[in-house]
Motif scaffolding. Structure first.
Motif, PDB file in Angstrom:
ATOM      1  N   ARG A 181      -4.974  -8.310 -10.445  1.00 19.87           N
ATOM      2  CA  ARG A 181      -3.744  -7.600 -10.081  1.00 19.87           C
ATOM      3  C   ARG A 181      -4.024  -6.145  -9.750  1.00 19.87           C
ATOM      4  NH1 ARG A 181      -0.954  -9.604  -7.386  1.00 19.87           N
ATOM      5  NH2 ARG A 181       0.845  -8.289  -7.881  1.00 19.87           N
ATOM      6  N   HIS A 182      -4.963  -5.514 -10.456  1.00 12.72           N
ATOM      7  CA  HIS A 182      -5.342  -4.150 -10.079  1.00 12.72           C
ATOM      8  C   HIS A 182      -5.887  -4.128  -8.651  1.00 12.72           C
ATOM      9  CE1 HIS A 182      -4.854  -2.665 -14.200  1.00 12.72           C
ATOM     10  NE2 HIS A 182      -5.010  -1.452 -13.708  1.00 12.72           N
ATOM     11  N   GLY A 183      -6.769  -5.064  -8.356  1.00 12.13           N
ATOM     12  CA  GLY A 183      -7.335  -5.093  -7.012  1.00 12.13           C
ATOM     13  C   GLY A 183      -6.286  -5.290  -5.944  1.00 12.13           C
ATOM     14  N   ALA A 184      -5.371  -6.242  -6.165  1.00  9.07           N
ATOM     15  CA  ALA A 184      -4.362  -6.559  -5.161  1.00  9.07           C
ATOM     16  C   ALA A 184      -3.326  -5.453  -5.012  1.00  9.07           C
ATOM     17  CB  ALA A 184      -3.677  -7.880  -5.515  1.00  9.07           C
ATOM     18  N   VAL A 185      -2.792  -4.964  -6.139  1.00  9.27           N
ATOM     19  CA  VAL A 185      -1.712  -3.975  -6.085  1.00  9.27           C
ATOM     20  C   VAL A 185      -2.197  -2.651  -5.505  1.00  9.27           C
ATOM     21  CG1 VAL A 185      -0.141  -2.573  -7.484  1.00  9.27           C
ATOM     22  CG2 VAL A 185      -0.375  -5.027  -7.951  1.00  9.27           C
ATOM     23  N   GLU A 192      -0.991  -0.823  -2.029  1.00 11.49           N
ATOM     24  CA  GLU A 192      -0.187   0.391  -2.090  1.00 11.49           C
ATOM     25  C   GLU A 192      -0.955   1.657  -1.713  1.00 11.49           C
ATOM     26  OE1 GLU A 192       1.880   0.652  -5.790  1.00 11.49           O
ATOM     27  OE2 GLU A 192       3.051  -1.160  -5.402  1.00 11.49           O
ATOM     28  N   PHE A 193      -2.270   1.671  -1.974  1.00  8.88           N
ATOM     29  CA  PHE A 193      -3.030   2.906  -1.752  1.00  8.88           C
ATOM     30  C   PHE A 193      -4.273   2.712  -0.893  1.00  8.88           C
ATOM     31  CE2 PHE A 193      -0.921   3.297  -5.913  1.00  8.88           C
ATOM     32  CZ  PHE A 193      -0.101   4.390  -5.654  1.00  8.88           C
ATOM     33  N   GLY A 194      -4.585   1.480  -0.543  1.00  9.07           N
ATOM     34  CA  GLY A 194      -5.748   1.235   0.289  1.00  9.07           C
ATOM     35  C   GLY A 194      -7.074   1.292  -0.445  1.00  9.07           C
ATOM     36  N   TRP A 195      -7.030   1.244  -1.785  1.00 11.22           N
ATOM     37  CA  TRP A 195      -8.272   1.265  -2.553  1.00 11.22           C
ATOM     38  C   TRP A 195      -8.917  -0.110  -2.456  1.00 11.22           C
ATOM     39  CZ3 TRP A 195      -6.253   3.947  -7.657  1.00 11.22           C
ATOM     40  CH2 TRP A 195      -5.766   5.225  -7.323  1.00 11.22           C
ATOM     41  N   GLY A 196     -10.197  -0.127  -2.108  1.00  8.53           N
ATOM     42  CA  GLY A 196     -10.853  -1.380  -1.791  1.00  8.53           C
ATOM     43  C   GLY A 196     -11.698  -1.956  -2.899  1.00  8.53           C
ATOM     44  N   LEU A 197     -12.815  -2.589  -2.492  1.00  8.35           N
ATOM     45  CA  LEU A 197     -13.653  -3.334  -3.417  1.00  8.35           C
ATOM     46  C   LEU A 197     -14.282  -2.442  -4.479  1.00  8.35           C
ATOM     47  CD1 LEU A 197     -15.427  -5.857  -1.015  1.00  8.35           C
ATOM     48  CD2 LEU A 197     -13.597  -6.318  -2.658  1.00  8.35           C
ATOM     49  N   GLY A 198     -14.554  -1.170  -4.129  1.00 10.69           N
ATOM     50  CA  GLY A 198     -15.147  -0.269  -5.112  1.00 10.69           C
ATOM     51  C   GLY A 198     -14.248  -0.085  -6.314  1.00 10.69           C
ATOM     52  N   PHE A 199     -12.945   0.034  -6.082  1.00  7.46           N
ATOM     53  CA  PHE A 199     -12.002   0.179  -7.184  1.00  7.46           C
ATOM     54  C   PHE A 199     -11.921  -1.106  -7.995  1.00  7.46           C
ATOM     55  CE2 PHE A 199      -7.625  -0.370  -8.792  1.00  7.46           C
ATOM     56  CZ  PHE A 199      -7.632   0.648  -9.732  1.00  7.46           C
ATOM     57  N   GLU A 200     -11.874  -2.240  -7.317  1.00 11.92           N
ATOM     58  CA  GLU A 200     -11.807  -3.505  -8.047  1.00 11.92           C
ATOM     59  C   GLU A 200     -13.068  -3.721  -8.873  1.00 11.92           C
ATOM     60  OE1 GLU A 200     -10.585  -8.180  -7.246  1.00 11.92           O
ATOM     61  OE2 GLU A 200     -10.386  -6.687  -5.653  1.00 11.92           O
ATOM     62  N   ALA A 201     -14.223  -3.294  -8.342  1.00 17.08           N
ATOM     63  CA  ALA A 201     -15.474  -3.401  -9.104  1.00 17.08           C
ATOM     64  C   ALA A 201     -15.421  -2.535 -10.353  1.00 17.08           C
ATOM     65  CB  ALA A 201     -16.657  -2.996  -8.223  1.00 17.08           C
ATOM     66  N   LEU A 202     -14.845  -1.328 -10.223  1.00 20.10           N
ATOM     67  CA  LEU A 202     -14.685  -0.460 -11.395  1.00 20.10           C
ATOM     68  C   LEU A 202     -13.823  -1.138 -12.448  1.00 20.10           C
ATOM     69  CD1 LEU A 202     -14.816   2.266 -12.922  1.00 20.10           C
ATOM     70  CD2 LEU A 202     -12.831   2.987 -11.566  1.00 20.10           C
ATOM     71  N   CYS A 203     -12.709  -1.726 -12.028  1.00 14.11           N
ATOM     72  CA  CYS A 203     -11.825  -2.418 -12.970  1.00 14.11           C
ATOM     73  C   CYS A 203     -12.561  -3.558 -13.666  1.00 14.11           C
ATOM     74  CB  CYS A 203     -10.600  -2.961 -12.236  1.00 14.11           C
ATOM     75  SG  CYS A 203      -9.528  -1.684 -11.541  1.00 14.11           S
TER      76      CYS A 203
END
Length: 306
Positions: free
Chosen positions: A163-167, A171-182
């Protein structure tokens, strides 16, 4: 965009539940007649015409013609109120009660068929979303949607990452790097929780039975620090108090553990979350620009002294 989405949803939903069919739920009654029978069938006693019109938000002339048809069919009786002869009250006849019972059974059967292919989680999410729609659009009869916190269950940690990756991508265009952090944050939490390391907790918030948000609490970098991580509120649940309830849970847990403060890292685009933190007394202690996920922004470290 919002108007177009609402109109598209209305078309989809009315088609899905068969509103445009000649008879609702396998009966011979179209929607307006079915609604009248439903309201009278669930009433404790005779119902005033004025009260029914207010409930249905129906034009007086339209309701009068509709009641005349139901009266002619032997389903409804109109009579003067006992205490005020100027007022008309309605009640179902025996035939009307049989028609109501058929409609009620048909409605339950059709909804059971719609819900049957859904998983338990999908059903809970659907019910929660329905409650949010009613509350946001001002349905006084809906009541406040209760926000409940629970511990994570099997599969919930994967849901947090997904859900972090999708939302945040939407909403903000944060990609795979953000999902990897999560994913790394959740993995670190899971390992610590699995080994019963003190100071690690997670909460899943539900609203109307559906997962509506989450947050983690882990050990901070400094002794006596609790770190709030991965706060998320589902878009449909915003405005229900989910975010504040989750933050308060982290703060209460840190106090119970004897921590000296709660710290967190957030980013400048997350203005709604920042307002929640500010209202609870968090203060900015550091900030630094970055573009870790391909979009320039400012990372902000906040702290709440306990």
């Amino acid at each position: 965009m919002t108007v177009d989405a609402a109109r598209e949803f209305t078309r989809f939903y009315t088609n899905r539940i068969g509103v445009l069919r000649g008879g609702l739920h396998g009966s011979r009654h179209p929607l307006p007649e079915a609604r009248v029978l439903y309201e009278l069938g669930h009433a404790d006693g005779p119902t005033e015409v004025a009260a029914l019109r207010a409930t249905l938000d129906m034009d007086a002339g339209q309701l009068s013609r509709l009641l005349a048809r139901l009266d002619d069919d032997g389903l409804v009786v109109r009579e003067k109120a006992e205490r005020d002869a100027r007022r008309l009250v309605l009640r179902l006849t025996a035939q009307g009660r049989r028609a109501f019972a058929k409609l009620d059974r048909g409605s339950a059967t059709e909804w059971a068929q719609l819900l049957d292919p859904l998983s338990e989680g999908e059903r809970a999410r659907l019910v929660g979303a329905m409650g949010a729609v009613r509350e946001i659009l001002g349905d006084d009869r809906a009541g406040a949607t209760e926000v409940v916190l629970r511990d994570p269950e099997p599969g919930d940690l994967g849901w947090i990452v997904a859900r972090h990756g999708a939302v945040y991508a939407a909403e903000f265009g944060w990609g795979l790097g953000f999902e990897a952090l999560c994913a790394r944050v959740v993995a670190d939490y899971a390992e610590a929780a699995a080994s019963s390391t003190p100071g690690h907790r997670a909460w899943i918030a539900t609203a109307g039975g559906a997962p509506a948000g989450c947050v983690l609490s882990v050990r901070g970098d400094e002794p006596g620090d609790a770190k709030l991580r991965l706060l998320l509120v589902e878009p449909w649940a915003r405005g229900l108090g989910v975010g504040g309830t989750l933050i308060d849970a982290v703060v209460a847990d840190a106090r119970a553990n004897g921590d000296r403060r709660v710290v967190l890292w957030t980013n400048s685009p997350l203005t709604a979350a920042r307002r929640l933190y500010d209202r609870r007394g968090f203060r900015l202690i550091a900030e630094e620009p970055h573009a870790d996920w391909g979009i320039p922004m400012t990372g902000q470290v906040l702290a709440l002294d306990l």
